[in-house]
Design a protein around this motif. Structure first.
Motif, short mmCIF file in Angstrom:
data_model
loop_
_atom_site.label_atom_id
_atom_site.label_comp_id
_atom_site.label_asym_id
_atom_site.label_seq_id
_atom_site.Cartn_x
_atom_site.Cartn_y
_atom_site.Cartn_z
N ALA A 162 -15.20 -2.02 5.08
CA ALA A 162 -13.93 -1.71 4.40
C ALA A 162 -13.49 -2.88 3.53
O ALA A 162 -13.06 -2.69 2.39
CB ALA A 162 -12.86 -1.36 5.42
N THR A 163 -13.61 -4.08 4.04
CA THR A 163 -13.24 -5.28 3.27
C THR A 163 -14.11 -5.40 2.02
O THR A 163 -13.60 -5.64 0.92
CB THR A 163 -13.38 -6.54 4.14
OG1 THR A 163 -12.52 -6.42 5.27
CG2 THR A 163 -13.05 -7.80 3.37
N GLU A 219 -13.15 -2.71 -0.57
CA GLU A 219 -11.90 -3.04 -1.25
C GLU A 219 -12.10 -4.17 -2.26
O GLU A 219 -11.56 -4.12 -3.37
CB GLU A 219 -10.82 -3.40 -0.23
CG GLU A 219 -10.34 -2.19 0.54
CD GLU A 219 -9.34 -2.54 1.63
OE1 GLU A 219 -8.57 -3.51 1.46
OE2 GLU A 219 -9.34 -1.85 2.66
N THR A 262 -9.72 2.18 -0.53
CA THR A 262 -10.13 1.97 0.86
C THR A 262 -11.17 3.03 1.22
O THR A 262 -11.27 4.07 0.56
CB THR A 262 -8.94 2.09 1.82
OG1 THR A 262 -8.46 3.44 1.79
CG2 THR A 262 -7.82 1.13 1.45
N HIS A 266 -11.01 4.90 3.72
CA HIS A 266 -10.23 6.07 4.14
C HIS A 266 -9.87 6.93 2.92
O HIS A 266 -9.99 8.15 2.95
CB HIS A 266 -8.98 5.60 4.88
CG HIS A 266 -8.37 6.63 5.75
ND1 HIS A 266 -8.97 7.09 6.91
CD2 HIS A 266 -7.21 7.32 5.65
CE1 HIS A 266 -8.20 7.99 7.47
NE2 HIS A 266 -7.13 8.16 6.72
N GLN A 267 -9.45 6.29 1.83
CA GLN A 267 -9.14 7.03 0.60
C GLN A 267 -10.40 7.71 0.06
O GLN A 267 -10.33 8.83 -0.44
CB GLN A 267 -8.58 6.09 -0.46
CG GLN A 267 -7.19 5.60 -0.19
CD GLN A 267 -6.79 4.51 -1.16
OE1 GLN A 267 -7.58 3.63 -1.49
NE2 GLN A 267 -5.55 4.57 -1.62
#
Length: 141
Positions: free
Chosen positions: A64-65, A68, A80, A82-83
């Protein structure tokens, strides 16, 4: 793939992604695909270590990092994971996927929880109305 709660899924890749997979897999038969930059610590479970390179599976948090960081320069704010997952659902809705298909894609067990994540764009709504309205039915005759 194993979901939360231990449910197993079959992953169906789109053709363009499936063509790239051999590069990522590179003849490997076991071990994780997405790996850290360095060798795994001794405390890491063997199932999470690549037997060839001895590098560990990339954690969701680290993935995730990285995602982003690599999307920070895009027009909108950084994205993200999630998005990204939910945008896939929205695109599927906009191309006509049924509710059962969306539930299978997302892993949601209820329509209520699924509905929270789908945001249909104004452009898609306009296209749908143009394609299904009375004028389009008259054009089809």
């Amino acid at each position: 793939m194993v979901r939360k709660g231990g449910a197993r899924d079959v992953v169906s890749w789109q053709t363009s992604i499936a063509r790239l997979l051999p590069r990522l897999i590179a003849g490997r038969r076991r071990g994780p695909l997405f790996l850290t930059d360095r060798k795994a610590k001794p405390s890491v479970a063997q199932a999470d270590v690549d037997p060839t390179t001895q590098r560990a599976r990339l954690s969701y948090r680290r993935a995730a990092t990285l995602f982003e960081q690599h999307t920070a320069s895009m027009k909108r704010d950084p994205f993200t994971l999630h998005q990204l997952r939910h945008s896939k659902l929205t695109h599927a809705v906009e191309t006509g996927a049924s509710t059962p298909m969306l539930m299978a894609l997302s892993g949601h067990a209820s329509v209520r929880s699924l509905a929270k994540y789908i945001k249909v764009s104004a452009e898609a709504m306009g296209r749908w109305q143009a394609d299904t309205g009375p004028a389009s039915r008259r054009r089809g005759r």
